[in-house]
Design a protein around this motif. Structure first.
Motif, PDB file in Angstrom:
ATOM      1  N   GLU A  26       0.862  -1.227   0.122  1.00 57.63           N
ATOM      2  CA  GLU A  26       0.114   0.305   0.093  1.00 57.63           C
ATOM      3  C   GLU A  26       0.689   1.241  -0.249  1.00 57.63           C
ATOM      4  O   GLU A  26       2.119   1.021   0.248  1.00 57.63           O
ATOM      5  N   LYS A  27       0.301   2.436   0.249  1.00 55.37           N
ATOM      6  CA  LYS A  27       1.228   3.661  -0.190  1.00 55.37           C
ATOM      7  C   LYS A  27       0.053   4.717   0.157  1.00 55.37           C
ATOM      8  O   LYS A  27      -1.504   4.447   0.385  1.00 55.37           O
ATOM      9  N   SER A  28       0.987   4.933   0.797  1.00 49.84           N
ATOM     10  CA  SER A  28       0.225   6.471   1.756  1.00 49.84           C
ATOM     11  C   SER A  28       1.220   7.627   1.898  1.00 49.84           C
ATOM     12  O   SER A  28       2.240   8.049   1.184  1.00 49.84           O
ATOM     13  N   LYS A  29       0.978   8.655   2.624  1.00 42.90           N
ATOM     14  CA  LYS A  29       1.399   9.822   2.294  1.00 42.90           C
ATOM     15  C   LYS A  29       2.883  10.081   3.090  1.00 42.90           C
ATOM     16  O   LYS A  29       3.725  10.919   2.773  1.00 42.90           O
ATOM     17  N   PHE A  30       3.388   9.413   3.829  1.00 43.88           N
ATOM     18  CA  PHE A  30       4.638   8.553   4.428  1.00 43.88           C
ATOM     19  C   PHE A  30       5.220   7.651   3.491  1.00 43.88           C
ATOM     20  O   PHE A  30       6.849   8.289   3.825  1.00 43.88           O
TER      21      PHE A  30
ATOM     22  N   TYR B 296       5.603   4.133   2.239  1.00 41.06           N
ATOM     23  CA  TYR B 296       4.732   2.687   1.608  1.00 41.06           C
ATOM     24  C   TYR B 296       5.005   1.900   2.417  1.00 41.06           C
ATOM     25  O   TYR B 296       5.892   1.230   3.001  1.00 41.06           O
ATOM     26  N   PHE B 297       3.393   1.325   2.803  1.00 41.69           N
ATOM     27  CA  PHE B 297       3.428  -0.358   3.541  1.00 41.69           C
ATOM     28  C   PHE B 297       4.009  -1.313   3.239  1.00 41.69           C
ATOM     29  O   PHE B 297       3.483  -2.499   1.852  1.00 41.69           O
TER      30      PHE B 297
ATOM     31  N   LEU C 271       6.706   0.189   7.344  1.00 40.94           N
ATOM     32  CA  LEU C 271       6.228   1.381   6.777  1.00 40.94           C
ATOM     33  C   LEU C 271       8.215   1.478   5.969  1.00 40.94           C
ATOM     34  O   LEU C 271       9.071   1.279   6.915  1.00 40.94           O
TER      35      LEU C 271
END
Length: 275
Positions: A78-82, A84-85, A95
């Motif tokens: 998954e991709k987040s604002k911080f 990649y998970f 992370l």
């Protein structure tokens, strides 16, 4: 209590839906009650320790794909604002911060990653692994090896051989499109005095001629039986069109000429009729 490692802890007590584990120094970690149905109070449990939410420390009996200080190939989930998970085989992903990643990454693809503690003493992953790799103490020139491209720079494509040894394929050696995360099979071309390995994707010259000759034949057939390259062509032209060095190009042409498959000219090569 070693965050990011598998270790033995004792079951101290059970509260509602979770148990409390403790190490020899009295440090506590939480574990889901469902994971300790067969464990009695004061018994030891072999668990992996990781960060939970709100600063909590959690434990699990599930075996992760990676532990602290290890290099493993792992999948981005998954991709987040911080960042990649990354899936490490537990219910909780870890992370990979943007600052610890290279280039454009694709969800669902695997990359070679290292598990460490960040400044907040949380588990995190990084692609910055150069200083985690060893110098060569195993391979010799002409050995065939497998590795993963972990970074691309001006000199070439940096490869972790066997996820352990640092190596590089010079940029001019690479034909086709390779990106970070790709696996390659290569031959050890040189070993520097400091143990650093230089790789090549090409076989030894006498083995490579047949493959190069086949590529030139395919190129001729795709271009109506003629390519404007010959004995007098500049090395840069030959490299740009065929991906071969001039010497490799001439060796392959020589083989084709002996088989009467081509006619050779100073600045062009022509496929014989009917070939």
């Amino acid at each position: 209590m070693d965050l990011g490692k598998i270790q033995n802890l004792r079951l101290k007590k059970i509260e509602n839906s979770r148990g409390i584990l403790v190490d020899d120094d009295g440090n506590e970690a939480l574990i889901d009650k469902e994971e300790i149905k067969d464990v009695k109070i004061s018994e030891e449990v072999r668990t992996f320790i990781y960060n939970g939410h709100k600063g909590e420390i959690w434990a699990t009996r599930k075996k992760p794909y990676i532990e602290l200080g290890q290099l493993k190939k792992l999948k981005l989930s998954e991709k987040s604002k911080f960042g990649y998970f990354v899936d490490i085989g537990l219910d909780k992903d870890i992370l990979l911060p943007f600052a610890e990643s290279y280039g454009r990454l694709n969800l669902g693809k695997e990359y070679l990653l290292y598990l460490y503690h960040d400044r907040s003493d949380r588990l995190a992953l990084t692609m910055n692994i150069k200083d985690k790799l060893k110098i060569n103490d195993k391979f010799k020139v002409n050995d065939m090896v497998r590795g993963i491209i972990y970074s691309i720079g001006k000199p070439g494509y940096f490869v972790a051989v066997d996820n352990t040894y640092d190596a590089m394929i010079p940029k001019e050696e690479v034909k086709g499109l390779y990106v970070v995360g790709d696996e390659v099979e290569a031959r050890v071309a040189r070993i520097l005095k400091n143990g650093f390995i230089t790789l090549t994707l090409r076989e030894k010259a006498y083995k490579q001629i047949d493959a190069d000759a086949d590529e030139i034949l395919d190129l001729l057939r795709d271009n109506s039986g003629i390519i404007y390259l010959g004995d007098k062509s500049r090395p840069e032209e030959i490299k740009e069109i065929t991906g071969l060095s001039k010497s490799a190009f001439k060796r392959a042409l020589g083989k084709l000429y002996k088989k009467r498959l081509v006619e050779l000219y100073d600045r062009k090569t022509v496929l014989n009729n009917g070939k």
